[in-house]
Structures are given as C-alpha cells and as structure tokens.
Design a protein around this motif. Structure first.
Motif, PDB file in Angstrom:
ATOM      1  N   ALA A  38     -37.965 -24.149 -16.891  1.00 12.99           N
ATOM      2  CA  ALA A  38     -37.470 -24.722 -18.146  1.00 12.99           C
ATOM      3  C   ALA A  38     -36.637 -23.707 -18.919  1.00 12.99           C
ATOM      4  O   ALA A  38     -35.576 -24.033 -19.470  1.00 12.99           O
ATOM      5  N   ASP A  39     -37.093 -22.464 -18.934  1.00 10.77           N
ATOM      6  CA  ASP A  39     -36.357 -21.410 -19.636  1.00 10.77           C
ATOM      7  C   ASP A  39     -35.014 -21.123 -18.962  1.00 10.77           C
ATOM      8  O   ASP A  39     -34.080 -20.629 -19.603  1.00 10.77           O
ATOM      9  N   ALA A  40     -34.907 -21.431 -17.675  1.00 11.04           N
ATOM     10  CA  ALA A  40     -33.648 -21.241 -16.950  1.00 11.04           C
ATOM     11  C   ALA A  40     -32.636 -22.332 -17.282  1.00 11.04           C
ATOM     12  O   ALA A  40     -31.488 -22.260 -16.843  1.00 11.04           O
ATOM     13  N   GLY A  41     -33.077 -23.343 -18.037  1.00 13.26           N
ATOM     14  CA  GLY A  41     -32.154 -24.369 -18.499  1.00 13.26           C
ATOM     15  C   GLY A  41     -32.290 -25.729 -17.856  1.00 13.26           C
ATOM     16  O   GLY A  41     -31.511 -26.639 -18.164  1.00 13.26           O
ATOM     17  N   PHE A  42     -33.272 -25.914 -16.991  1.00  7.14           N
ATOM     18  CA  PHE A  42     -33.427 -27.217 -16.349  1.00  7.14           C
ATOM     19  C   PHE A  42     -34.056 -28.215 -17.323  1.00  7.14           C
ATOM     20  O   PHE A  42     -35.060 -27.916 -17.967  1.00  7.14           O
ATOM     21  N   PRO A  43     -33.480 -29.417 -17.433  1.00  6.68           N
ATOM     22  CA  PRO A  43     -33.937 -30.383 -18.431  1.00  6.68           C
ATOM     23  C   PRO A  43     -35.131 -31.218 -17.997  1.00  6.68           C
ATOM     24  O   PRO A  43     -35.661 -32.011 -18.787  1.00  6.68           O
ATOM     25  N   ALA A  44     -35.560 -31.096 -16.748  1.00 16.45           N
ATOM     26  CA  ALA A  44     -36.722 -31.836 -16.248  1.00 16.45           C
ATOM     27  C   ALA A  44     -37.245 -31.122 -15.009  1.00 16.45           C
ATOM     28  O   ALA A  44     -36.509 -30.376 -14.350  1.00 16.45           O
ATOM     29  N   LEU A  45     -38.519 -31.356 -14.689  1.00 15.75           N
ATOM     30  CA  LEU A  45     -39.173 -30.675 -13.578  1.00 15.75           C
ATOM     31  C   LEU A  45     -39.991 -31.668 -12.767  1.00 15.75           C
ATOM     32  O   LEU A  45     -40.278 -32.779 -13.220  1.00 15.75           O
ATOM     33  N   THR A  46     -40.388 -31.236 -11.581  1.00 16.71           N
ATOM     34  CA  THR A  46     -41.355 -32.004 -10.814  1.00 16.71           C
ATOM     35  C   THR A  46     -42.430 -31.061 -10.296  1.00 16.71           C
ATOM     36  O   THR A  46     -42.138 -29.900  -9.974  1.00 16.71           O
ATOM     37  N   ILE A  47     -43.650 -31.540 -10.241  1.00 14.12           N
ATOM     38  CA  ILE A  47     -44.763 -30.774  -9.679  1.00 14.12           C
ATOM     39  C   ILE A  47     -44.980 -31.261  -8.254  1.00 14.12           C
ATOM     40  O   ILE A  47     -45.178 -32.451  -8.017  1.00 14.12           O
ATOM     41  N   GLY A  48     -44.928 -30.344  -7.286  1.00 16.44           N
ATOM     42  CA  GLY A  48     -45.080 -30.709  -5.886  1.00 16.44           C
ATOM     43  C   GLY A  48     -46.521 -30.591  -5.418  1.00 16.44           C
ATOM     44  O   GLY A  48     -47.223 -29.645  -5.783  1.00 16.44           O
ATOM     45  N   SER A  49     -46.935 -31.521  -4.577  1.00 16.07           N
ATOM     46  CA  SER A  49     -48.323 -31.503  -4.114  1.00 16.07           C
ATOM     47  C   SER A  49     -48.620 -30.287  -3.247  1.00 16.07           C
ATOM     48  O   SER A  49     -49.698 -29.695  -3.344  1.00 16.07           O
ATOM     49  N   HIS A  50     -47.672 -29.914  -2.373  1.00 18.98           N
ATOM     50  CA  HIS A  50     -47.904 -28.785  -1.475  1.00 18.98           C
ATOM     51  C   HIS A  50     -48.020 -27.469  -2.247  1.00 18.98           C
ATOM     52  O   HIS A  50     -49.013 -26.746  -2.089  1.00 18.98           O
ATOM     53  N   PRO A  51     -47.031 -27.105  -3.094  1.00 21.52           N
ATOM     54  CA  PRO A  51     -47.184 -25.855  -3.838  1.00 21.52           C
ATOM     55  C   PRO A  51     -48.347 -25.881  -4.819  1.00 21.52           C
ATOM     56  O   PRO A  51     -48.988 -24.849  -5.040  1.00 21.52           O
ATOM     57  N   LEU A  52     -48.641 -27.042  -5.402  1.00 21.67           N
ATOM     58  CA  LEU A  52     -49.794 -27.138  -6.301  1.00 21.67           C
ATOM     59  C   LEU A  52     -51.075 -26.833  -5.531  1.00 21.67           C
ATOM     60  O   LEU A  52     -51.924 -26.048  -5.991  1.00 21.67           O
ATOM     61  N   ALA A  53     -51.213 -27.434  -4.358  1.00 21.43           N
ATOM     62  CA  ALA A  53     -52.410 -27.192  -3.548  1.00 21.43           C
ATOM     63  C   ALA A  53     -52.515 -25.721  -3.155  1.00 21.43           C
ATOM     64  O   ALA A  53     -53.590 -25.111  -3.255  1.00 21.43           O
ATOM     65  N   ASP A  54     -51.390 -25.124  -2.711  1.00 20.73           N
ATOM     66  CA  ASP A  54     -51.414 -23.721  -2.324  1.00 20.73           C
ATOM     67  C   ASP A  54     -51.822 -22.816  -3.487  1.00 20.73           C
ATOM     68  O   ASP A  54     -52.561 -21.836  -3.311  1.00 20.73           O
ATOM     69  N   SER A  55     -51.353 -23.147  -4.687  1.00 18.27           N
ATOM     70  CA  SER A  55     -51.668 -22.314  -5.844  1.00 18.27           C
ATOM     71  C   SER A  55     -53.132 -22.393  -6.237  1.00 18.27           C
ATOM     72  O   SER A  55     -53.645 -21.514  -6.928  1.00 18.27           O
ATOM     73  N   ARG A  56     -53.808 -23.432  -5.765  1.00 16.84           N
ATOM     74  CA  ARG A  56     -55.219 -23.636  -6.115  1.00 16.84           C
ATOM     75  C   ARG A  56     -56.159 -23.382  -4.935  1.00 16.84           C
ATOM     76  O   ARG A  56     -57.362 -23.631  -5.040  1.00 16.84           O
ATOM     77  N   GLY A  57     -55.604 -22.927  -3.825  1.00 17.39           N
ATOM     78  CA  GLY A  57     -56.442 -22.677  -2.666  1.00 17.39           C
ATOM     79  C   GLY A  57     -56.955 -23.936  -2.012  1.00 17.39           C
ATOM     80  O   GLY A  57     -57.994 -23.916  -1.324  1.00 17.39           O
ATOM     81  N   ALA A  58     -56.234 -25.032  -2.194  1.00 18.88           N
ATOM     82  CA  ALA A  58     -56.629 -26.319  -1.627  1.00 18.88           C
ATOM     83  C   ALA A  58     -55.663 -26.694  -0.506  1.00 18.88           C
ATOM     84  O   ALA A  58     -54.635 -26.060  -0.304  1.00 18.88           O
ATOM     85  N   ALA A  59     -56.012 -27.742   0.217  1.00 19.04           N
ATOM     86  CA  ALA A  59     -55.146 -28.228   1.290  1.00 19.04           C
ATOM     87  C   ALA A  59     -54.168 -29.255   0.740  1.00 19.04           C
ATOM     88  O   ALA A  59     -54.506 -30.046  -0.142  1.00 19.04           O
ATOM     89  N   ASP A  60     -52.944 -29.229   1.270  1.00 20.80           N
ATOM     90  CA  ASP A  60     -51.999 -30.295   0.975  1.00 20.80           C
ATOM     91  C   ASP A  60     -52.472 -31.560   1.690  1.00 20.80           C
ATOM     92  O   ASP A  60     -53.504 -31.556   2.341  1.00 20.80           O
ATOM     93  N   HIS A  61     -51.733 -32.631   1.576  1.00 20.46           N
ATOM     94  CA  HIS A  61     -52.069 -33.886   2.242  1.00 20.46           C
ATOM     95  C   HIS A  61     -53.371 -34.467   1.694  1.00 20.46           C
ATOM     96  O   HIS A  61     -54.306 -34.765   2.427  1.00 20.46           O
TER      97      HIS A  61
END
Length: 253
Positions: A38-61
């Motif tokens: 957001a600070d880089a100037g992007f007006p909207a974002l999406t949260i991805g299931s794969h990176p979210l899972a990796d960041s939490r030590g969980a499995a994707d899918h």
C-alpha cells in the motif's frame, strides 16, 4: 469492520477494475507485506491462500479452516486503507451465504474462488457446480448489500497435460462463471502462453485475471494482450524468499 467501510471499499475496488487495465493487485500475506504494498502506491491488494498458509506454518490447499483464515486476514485488512480481496480457495466447505457473511464481517472487498476442492480429495468441480457456487456467492453478497468483487477461477489448464487440449472446456467454464455473476475470471496456468490468454480474453466480456511474477514478467505485455487484472499468487513471496537468501547467505556460519 464497520459495514459502511466495507461497502465503500468494495465499491472502490469495482471502480478500480474499470479505471485500470490491467489492475495490478499485489498478493500479500501479513500486515507487513500489505502495508509495504500500500505504501508503494497500490490502490488495492489481494491476500493469497498459498503465501498466507506459508506465513502461518500451515498447508496450502485448504490446510486451514475458514475460521482460521478469517482470523488471519482480519488484522491484514484492518491495517490498510485500501480494498483487500481474499483468496478463499474452494470455499472451505462453507455454504455461499456463510462464506460471504464471514468475509464481510472481517472487511473483505472481494474474493477469489477456485474449482479444485482440495478438502474433498482434490476433485475438480463440474462447470455447473462451480457456476452454481459462484451464483450463490453473488446472490448472498447482493442480499447483504455489499458489492463484493467475485473472481471466478478455474484450474482446468493447470491440471491438463497439454493446456491447449482443454481450451474449449475452459472457455465454456469461464463463460458460465461470467453468466453466474463473476466480475472477473481467472484461468490459472497460462500466464506464459500468449495464444491461450488471447483466446480466453476474447471469449468473455469481464476482466481476465493472470498470474504474474513481479520480476520475470512484463506489465506491458499483459496490457498489450488485454489482460484486465493481475495477481502474483505465491510468486512475490517466492521472489522475496530468494532475495532474502541471497542477502543473508554471506552471514551464515
């Protein structure tokens, strides 16, 4: 989050899709990555299931429950002032109305839904089944008074030995998702194939989402092809992983 803020963000996300061709939505996974994008100037974002899972030590899918995903995305959405869409995989076994209610409660402005049901043995929904689920989500969002942006994804190309062999079926599926109320469609796995991307883009009236690598791909190419929306999937996190390894490797014992 206050429902009025959620509605305003959903409306803003819709307008951004109209104003930007393509609209680039950096795929984030925590408060730090969301604030950085957001600070880089992007007006909207999406949260991805794969990176979210990796960041939490969980499995994707669908390795997390719907409740766990909502708890994880709530602080991310609250940390930024831009609309945030959430990848909800195949819906975590939720009825469309319950999926929409949970997303709205945490302030999501949109969602991505795929047709590979990993929590059910990795089966792929039929065209009618996936379209019906998308239609249920659309109806639930409309009933709630929140114009959630619905990105309808198909994994047919991804699962095929030769992506060209399933082009006709994939187009029929994407057209069915559009008719069911999807605001954009996402044919995963053809981001490097100009011919297939062009065929899909020409077959639907809604924006077509493509995966992109933030370093290896070229934004102008996607614009020239007519891609309407770009997300990074796990590729931004992968790129940062490589960069981090390069930076810290000389310090390792």
């Amino acid at each position: 989050m206050d429902i009025r803020i959620t509605v305003e963000r959903a409306q803003r996300l819709k307008q951004l899709h109209a104003d930007n061709r393509p609209l680039v939505l950096p795929t984030v996974w925590d408060v730090w990555s969301a604030r950085t994008a957001a600070d880089a100037g992007f007006p909207a974002l999406t949260i991805g299931s794969h990176p979210l899972a990796d960041s939490r030590g969980a499995a994707d899918h669908e390795g997390q429950t719907f409740e766990e995903v909502l708890a994880a995305v709530r602080p991310i959405i609250a940390a930024v002032d831009v609309p945030v869409s959430v990848d909800l995989e195949a819906g975590y076994g939720q009825e469309p109305a319950d999926l929409v209610a949970g997303l709205i409660e945490v302030g999501g402005a949109g969602l991505n839904l795929e047709d590979t049901v990993h929590s059910d043995g990795g089966r792929v929904r039929t065209t009618q089944e996936h379209a019906s689920y998308i239609a249920g989500v659309r109806a639930a969002a409309d009933a709630a008074g929140v114009p959630l942006w619905v990105n309808g994804r198909t994994d047919l190309f991804l699962h095929a030995t030769d992506a060209a062999d399933v082009l006709k079926e994939a187009i029929e599926r994407l057209q069915a998702l559009e008719q069911a109320g999807a605001d954009s469609v996402y044919p995963v796995g053809i981001q490097d194939n100009d011919e297939l991307l062009t065929a899909v883009i020409g077959a639907v009236a809604v924006p077509v989402n493509s995966t992109a690598h933030p370093v290896k791909h070229d934004l102008e190419r996607f614009r020239r092809l007519g891609v309407g929306r770009i997300t990074y999937g796990p590729l931004l996190q992968f790129a940062l992983t490589d960069a981090m390894k390069d930076m810290i490797a000389p310090w390792a014992p």
